[in-house]
Design a protein around this motif. Structure first.
Motif, PDB file in Angstrom:
ATOM      1  N   ILE A 154      80.062 -11.361   4.030  1.00 36.00           N
ATOM      2  CA  ILE A 154      80.053 -11.621   5.468  1.00 36.00           C
ATOM      3  C   ILE A 154      78.619 -11.736   5.987  1.00 36.00           C
ATOM      4  N   GLU A 155      77.751 -10.813   5.572  1.00 40.10           N
ATOM      5  CA  GLU A 155      76.383 -10.818   6.080  1.00 40.10           C
ATOM      6  C   GLU A 155      75.550 -11.957   5.486  1.00 40.10           C
ATOM      7  N   PHE A 156      75.979 -12.506   4.358  1.00 40.84           N
ATOM      8  CA  PHE A 156      75.307 -13.700   3.826  1.00 40.84           C
ATOM      9  C   PHE A 156      75.388 -14.838   4.838  1.00 40.84           C
ATOM     10  N   PHE A 157      76.514 -14.900   5.551  1.00 40.56           N
ATOM     11  CA  PHE A 157      76.716 -15.961   6.533  1.00 40.56           C
ATOM     12  C   PHE A 157      76.279 -15.569   7.935  1.00 40.56           C
ATOM     13  N   MET A 158      76.437 -14.317   8.299  1.00 44.24           N
ATOM     14  CA  MET A 158      76.235 -13.906   9.690  1.00 44.24           C
ATOM     15  C   MET A 158      74.976 -13.086   9.917  1.00 44.24           C
ATOM     16  N   GLY A 159      74.287 -12.731   8.851  1.00 43.20           N
ATOM     17  CA  GLY A 159      73.123 -11.882   8.999  1.00 43.20           C
ATOM     18  C   GLY A 159      73.518 -10.415   9.095  1.00 43.20           C
ATOM     19  N   PRO A 160      72.535  -9.500   9.184  1.00 41.88           N
ATOM     20  CA  PRO A 160      72.834  -8.068   9.215  1.00 41.88           C
ATOM     21  C   PRO A 160      73.720  -7.684  10.400  1.00 41.88           C
ATOM     22  N   LEU A 161      74.696  -6.830  10.114  1.00 42.47           N
ATOM     23  CA  LEU A 161      75.626  -6.351  11.149  1.00 42.47           C
ATOM     24  C   LEU A 161      75.701  -4.825  11.070  1.00 42.47           C
ATOM     25  N   PRO A 162      74.604  -4.137  11.360  1.00 41.88           N
ATOM     26  CA  PRO A 162      74.579  -2.682  11.147  1.00 41.88           C
ATOM     27  C   PRO A 162      75.609  -1.926  11.972  1.00 41.88           C
ATOM     28  N   GLU A 163      75.834  -2.339  13.209  1.00 46.24           N
ATOM     29  CA  GLU A 163      76.791  -1.614  14.044  1.00 46.24           C
ATOM     30  C   GLU A 163      78.219  -1.811  13.556  1.00 46.24           C
TER      31      GLU A 163
END
Length: 269
Positions: A154-163
């Protein structure tokens, strides 16, 4: 198709049928470890002893359809019309009622209608409604997707999602179940490995599991797909990890039983 081009593989993924909740199309293109507890087998065993049963967000009915025996009253819900059609074809001949439901409160059933409510990987979880339709002494038994599941992809496409990584944490869900008046009697967690072997599988997954990358289309993400295709060709695979938890929650048989409980013994941290 070891020599297939990027465009050829993308086209294969775009043309694949993504209705239902059967992932057999991925055979040879991706693998996923399964949690050790064996949800489908445990579900089948519980169905043998239930009198009235509801499965929420059943998909195409593929998972519950593995059971050999259904209770006298057997109902499943599903929101997506193509899945409703698939579930009806699979389950109606076996006496299971398929209800088209939007997966939002209220569930279209009376209070205390079911002694067993189940779900595998529900997209939304409305604990107050699950508790309401359970009969006193009834059980909610489910396998949920846990926190940060497939986030490497998911983060490969959307970037970091820490929350977002905290979302759907098993402790938070157990607390929510207790607030709805249920007693959490079992809670187990697992982190399992997923290996993806070509970009067709990625396109298929992002078209099927639409909440992973909301609004995904090949055109919108073609550049990142091409980048990921290069990674897979270089490394032979892309690795991500799924997160799952098995939860069993019981509705007290009487008001006297409805007392606060702490974390159940044997919870996997």
């Amino acid at each position: 198709m070891e020599d297939a081009t990027f465009e050829e593989l993308v086209a294969i993924g775009e043309q694949a049928d993504v209705t239902g909740w059967d992932f057999s199309w991925l055979d040879g293109r991706a693998t996923e470890e399964r949690p050790a507890w064996g949800y489908a087998g445990q579900l089948a065993g519980r169905l043998r002893h239930a009198r009235s049963w509801l499965d929420v967000q059943t998909g195409g009915g593929e998972v519950v359809g593995r059971a050999e025996v259904f209770p006298p009253t057997a109902v499943v819900t599903e929101s997506w019309p193509p899945n409703v059609v698939k579930a009806t074809r699979l389950l109606h001949p076996r006496g299971v009622v398929v209800v088209h439901d939007p997966d939002e409160p209220p569930l279209p059933f009376a209070d205390g209608a079911f002694d067993l409510v189940t779900s595998r990987h529900p997209a939304t979880i409305w604990w107050d409604e699950l508790a309401r339709v359970l009969a006193p002494g009834g059980t909610y038994f489910a396998q949920h997707v846990g926190p940060a599941s497939a986030f490497e992809l998911i983060e490969f496409f959307m970037g970091p999602l820490p929350e977002a990584r905290r979302g759907r944490h098993h402790d938070d869900e157990a607390d929510a179940a207790r607030r709805a008046g249920l007693d959490v009697v079992d809670l187990r967690t697992a982190r399992t490995r997923i290996e993806i072997y070509d970009i067709a599988a990625v396109v298929y997954l992002l078209r099927k599991v639409i909440w992973w990358v909301p609004g995904f289309t090949v055109d919108a993400y073609r550049d990142r797909l091409r980048d990921l295709d290069a990674v897979i060709r270089r490394e032979g695979k892309f690795v991500t990890y799924s997160s799952r938890h098995l939860i069993e929650a019981r509705k007290p048989s009487s008001p006297e039983e409805a007392e606060p409980h702490g974390r159940p013994d044997g919870v996997d941290a």
